[in-house]
Write an enzyme that holds these catalytic residues in place. Structure first.
Site, mmCIF file in Angstrom:
data_model
loop_
_atom_site.group_PDB
_atom_site.id
_atom_site.type_symbol
_atom_site.label_atom_id
_atom_site.label_comp_id
_atom_site.label_asym_id
_atom_site.label_seq_id
_atom_site.Cartn_x
_atom_site.Cartn_y
_atom_site.Cartn_z
ATOM 1 N N GLU A 44 10.062 -5.737 -0.416
ATOM 2 C CA GLU A 44 9.126 -4.758 -1.168
ATOM 3 C C GLU A 44 9.548 -3.375 -0.389
ATOM 4 O O GLU A 44 9.481 -3.481 0.794
ATOM 5 C CB GLU A 44 7.394 -4.947 -1.104
ATOM 6 C CG GLU A 44 6.437 -4.097 -1.587
ATOM 7 C CD GLU A 44 5.242 -4.797 -1.049
ATOM 8 O OE1 GLU A 44 5.528 -4.708 0.323
ATOM 9 O OE2 GLU A 44 4.693 -5.354 -1.526
ATOM 10 N N GLY A 100 -3.749 -3.613 -11.080
ATOM 11 C CA GLY A 100 -5.137 -3.387 -12.127
ATOM 12 C C GLY A 100 -5.803 -4.411 -12.871
ATOM 13 O O GLY A 100 -6.599 -4.729 -13.825
ATOM 14 N N ALA A 101 -5.518 -6.329 -11.376
ATOM 15 C CA ALA A 101 -6.626 -6.673 -11.686
ATOM 16 C C ALA A 101 -8.137 -6.217 -11.655
ATOM 17 O O ALA A 101 -8.755 -5.406 -11.537
ATOM 18 C CB ALA A 101 -6.181 -7.624 -10.820
ATOM 19 N N GLY A 138 -2.111 -6.001 4.218
ATOM 20 C CA GLY A 138 -0.442 -5.122 4.137
ATOM 21 C C GLY A 138 0.804 -5.532 3.820
ATOM 22 O O GLY A 138 0.601 -6.566 3.234
ATOM 23 N N GLU A 193 -3.279 -11.350 2.568
ATOM 24 C CA GLU A 193 -3.363 -10.513 1.187
ATOM 25 C C GLU A 193 -1.598 -9.500 1.396
ATOM 26 O O GLU A 193 -2.512 -8.538 2.050
ATOM 27 C CB GLU A 193 -4.207 -9.852 0.730
ATOM 28 C CG GLU A 193 -4.236 -10.011 -0.893
ATOM 29 C CD GLU A 193 -3.237 -8.605 -1.156
ATOM 30 O OE1 GLU A 193 -1.933 -8.851 -1.948
ATOM 31 O OE2 GLU A 193 -3.812 -7.453 -0.984
ATOM 32 N N LEU A 194 -0.635 -10.211 1.262
ATOM 33 C CA LEU A 194 0.710 -8.823 1.873
ATOM 34 C C LEU A 194 1.898 -8.970 0.536
ATOM 35 O O LEU A 194 0.641 -8.546 -0.391
ATOM 36 C CB LEU A 194 1.138 -10.252 2.625
ATOM 37 C CG LEU A 194 0.337 -11.109 4.024
ATOM 38 C CD1 LEU A 194 1.278 -11.730 4.661
ATOM 39 C CD2 LEU A 194 -0.569 -9.713 4.624
ATOM 40 N N LYS A 239 -11.263 -2.803 10.905
ATOM 41 C CA LYS A 239 -10.352 -2.177 10.939
ATOM 42 C C LYS A 239 -9.321 -1.166 9.938
ATOM 43 O O LYS A 239 -8.847 -2.236 9.460
ATOM 44 C CB LYS A 239 -9.315 -2.992 12.077
ATOM 45 C CG LYS A 239 -8.333 -1.264 12.841
ATOM 46 C CD LYS A 239 -6.985 -2.437 12.927
ATOM 47 C CE LYS A 239 -6.393 -1.744 12.931
ATOM 48 N NZ LYS A 239 -5.642 -0.129 12.453
ATOM 49 N N GLY A 255 -5.484 -4.042 16.348
ATOM 50 C CA GLY A 255 -5.543 -4.762 15.169
ATOM 51 C C GLY A 255 -5.724 -6.324 16.293
ATOM 52 O O GLY A 255 -5.784 -7.008 16.104
ATOM 53 N N ALA A 264 -4.873 -1.836 4.643
ATOM 54 C CA ALA A 264 -4.245 -0.861 4.255
ATOM 55 C C ALA A 264 -4.685 0.470 3.291
ATOM 56 O O ALA A 264 -5.705 0.520 2.971
ATOM 57 C CB ALA A 264 -2.975 -1.449 3.405
ATOM 58 N N CYS A 318 0.086 -3.257 -4.063
ATOM 59 C CA CYS A 318 0.502 -4.398 -3.488
ATOM 60 C C CYS A 318 1.314 -5.002 -4.971
ATOM 61 O O CYS A 318 1.960 -6.579 -5.258
ATOM 62 C CB CYS A 318 0.124 -5.542 -2.895
ATOM 63 S SG CYS A 318 -1.724 -5.707 -3.595
HETATM 64 C C1 UN1 Z 1 -3.558 -3.349 -3.199
HETATM 65 O O1 UN1 Z 1 -2.537 -3.091 -3.518
HETATM 66 O O2 UN1 Z 1 -4.051 -4.091 -2.176
HETATM 67 O O3 UN1 Z 1 -5.027 -5.144 -8.896
HETATM 68 C C2 UN1 Z 1 -4.638 -3.864 -4.396
HETATM 69 C C3 UN1 Z 1 -5.074 -4.163 -8.677
HETATM 70 C C4 UN1 Z 1 -6.743 -3.599 -7.919
HETATM 71 C C5 UN1 Z 1 -5.901 -4.018 -6.618
HETATM 72 C C6 UN1 Z 1 -4.740 -3.868 -5.315
HETATM 73 N N1 UN1 Z 1 -7.123 -4.089 -8.711
HETATM 74 O O4 UN1 Z 1 -4.552 -3.315 -8.361
#
Ligand code: UN1
Length: 512
Positions: free
Chosen positions: A399, A461-462, A243, A265-266, A187, A227, A162, A299
């Site tokens: 969202e 921020g993981a 995305g 991972e949506l 892509k 895609g 994304a 996300c």
């Molecule tokens: C995302 O928004 O697709 O945890 C990823 C986090 C980042 C990654 C976000 N390390 O906010």
């Protein structure tokens, strides 16, 4: 300040001053269309980019297939060495790539650099992993038999990413896939192809320096049709898609139809619970960064606040005061906290969401709005907004990729957890508390239903070391750290008989 022309030069992404072509040469000599990419920062055109056709797609698949033949035979630690060199090259290019991320996508320079740091970190992780692709050994029930399992490369990995993390998400997938012996076809979002081209050039340089086929790292820039082709193509055993839930449902269905593997991972609808036992000095910056960082386009962005009724008024006041301090503007200027949204469509969706929130009965706490005038010429800058709302409002359940925060009250921790879980998405969640019992309850089987659950930090921020992803409409996939690598490999169970008889399992007799 940043000179974008020299950034583009340093990253070698403009050729003939205009359109671009890779070493893989797709787009050349075909009827590829081209698209002009504008920066949301100042609204200026950055470059024209060629979009791939169906024929190009086929060519890219063949290039990847042929690269896979030799790449999979390279020992995993040697593949790790290539990824190590990629990490080194990213260190060299960090400033330029971070600046381009910021300019093309609109996130703050700090966050652009942070994103490149995530790429470097995942490369380091993958290098170690390249010597740790462990399987188990089992004790056979039969005498003179040995059992074990091993992980083999899977093949072609399609990566759909994304605009919001235009480079990091690719690297989480690619660095792991490569040490696992796979080749990648990326892509990127059609909104951020330039940063993708920059990454491709960096990867291509490292591969070439080692005499390795560039097809190990394939890039294909195109619209939704590309895609779809990838999702439906059985030559691509794994599709990793990051995305919107809408995109993920389409990709998941197409891949499922052919019984391929997908890693989804949506969307998220992440909440922070602010308990009456919260340390508000931690909670406040955690909430504000989570809600307005990346202009609400992560996300993992904090979209809902669930506040204990006794802390509600105080926190509301603190929050409004903090929002009043926010500086919105050019993300390349380090004094600003909030940059633009990605484009005018996103601004329209932000406005629609605000209109719906009002219609559905939400009360404005901090008023939003689109900014105009000096410095805001791109038309993509908006004010972060806060509404007092109820969890069941349709707009709250949805969202919206923009800095809109919904706040609500709770009485008991059980209620708070029920509200937190009461949305279709399940990505990230947090509780701010110094109370051990409620923290552990939040993390327990009866607690948060999300893929990520934090205590005393925000929802976003993981770090790359953990598995990243979530449940329900978030898609169930896990990228990045922990044992997320396993999805990029095929598992094989092996039983070896080193005796002179053939005993059958389960004690079955079969005498001839
Ligand atoms: C995302 O928004 O697709 O945890 C990823 C986090 C980042 C990654 C976000 N390390 O906010």
């Amino acid at each position: 300040s940043i000179n974008i022309t020299s950034v583009l030069e340093e990253l070698h992404i403009l050729e003939n001053n205009e359109a671009w072509s890779t070493g893989q040469n797709w787009g050349a000599g075909t009827n590829a269309s081209s698209k002009t990419i504008f920066s949301p920062v100042d609204g200026k055109a950055i470059a024209n980019v060629l979009f791939a056709t169906r024929d190009d797609f086929d060519q890219v698949i063949k290039t990847a297939q042929s690269a896979f033949e030799s790449w999979r035979l390279l020992p995993a630690p040697k593949r790790g060495e290539i990824v190590r060199q990629l990490g080194e090259e990213l260190r060299v290019k960090k400033k330029a790539l971070g600046a381009l991320v910021s300019y093309e996508m609109g996130k703050s320079l700090q966050e652009g650099l942070g994103e490149v740091q995530e790429m470097i970190d995942i490369c380091d992780f993958a290098v170690g992993l390249s010597r740790q692709l462990y399987g188990l050994t089992m004790h056979s029930e039969r005498s003179r038999h040995r059992m074990y399992e091993q992980y083999h490369p899977l093949g072609l990995v399609g990566i759909i990413s994304a605009f919001n993390f235009p480079v990091a998400v690719w690297s989480w997938n690619a660095a792991l896939a490569w040490v696992c012996g796979d080749v990648c076809i990326w892509k990127p979002s059609e909104k951020t192809p330039l940063t993708a081209i920059a990454c491709q050039k960096i990867a291509a340089k490292v591969l070439a320096a080692n005499g390795i086929d560039e097809g190990v790292s394939c890039l294909i820039i195109g619209d939704r049709e590309i895609g779809e082709l990838m999702a439906n193509d059985e030559r691509v055993p794994l599709i990793s898609a990051t995305g919107s839930t809408r995109m993920g449902k389409a990709v998941g269905a197409a891949v499922g139809q052919r019984l391929g593997r997908s890693l989804l991972e949506l969307g998220g609808n992440n909440a922070i619970i602010i308990s009456e036992h919260a340390d508000l000095n931690i909670a406040l910056p955690g909430v504000v960064f989570g809600a307005v960082g990346t202009a609400g386009q992560r996300c993992t962005t904090t979209r809902r606040l669930i506040i204990h009724e006794s802390a509600y008024e105080e926190f509301k006041t603190k929050l409004s005061a903090a929002y009043a301090q926010l500086r919105i503007g050019d993300p390349l200027d380090e004094l600003n906290h909030v940059g633009p949204l990605i484009d005018k469509d996103a601004v329209q969706q932000y406005q629609n969401a605000i209109a719906k929130a009002k219609e559905q009965g939400a009360k404005i706490l901090v008023e939003g709005g689109v900014l105009e005038g000096d410095g805001f010429e791109s038309g993509c800058y908006v004010k972060p907004a806060i509404f007092e709302a109820e969890n069941h409002f349709e707009i709250v359940q949805h969202e919206t990729f923009a800095p809109i925060l919904y706040i609500m009250k709770y009485k008991t921790i059980e209620d708070a957890i029920a509200l937190q879980n009461g949305v279709p998405q399940g990505l990230s969640s947090s509780i701010m508390t110094t109370n051990l019992r409620e923290a552990e309850k939040f993390l327990s089987h009866a607690g948060s239903d999300c893929g990520i659950a934090n205590v005393n930090i925000g929802t976003s921020g993981a770090e790359i070391g953990g598995a990243f992803g979530g449940e329900k409409e978030t898609g169930g996939g896990r990228e990045s750290g922990s044992d997320a690598w396993k999805v990029y490999m095929r598992r094989q169970t092996n039983t070896i008989n080193y005796g002179a008889d053939l005993p059958l399992a389960q004690g079955i007799k079969f005498d001839l």
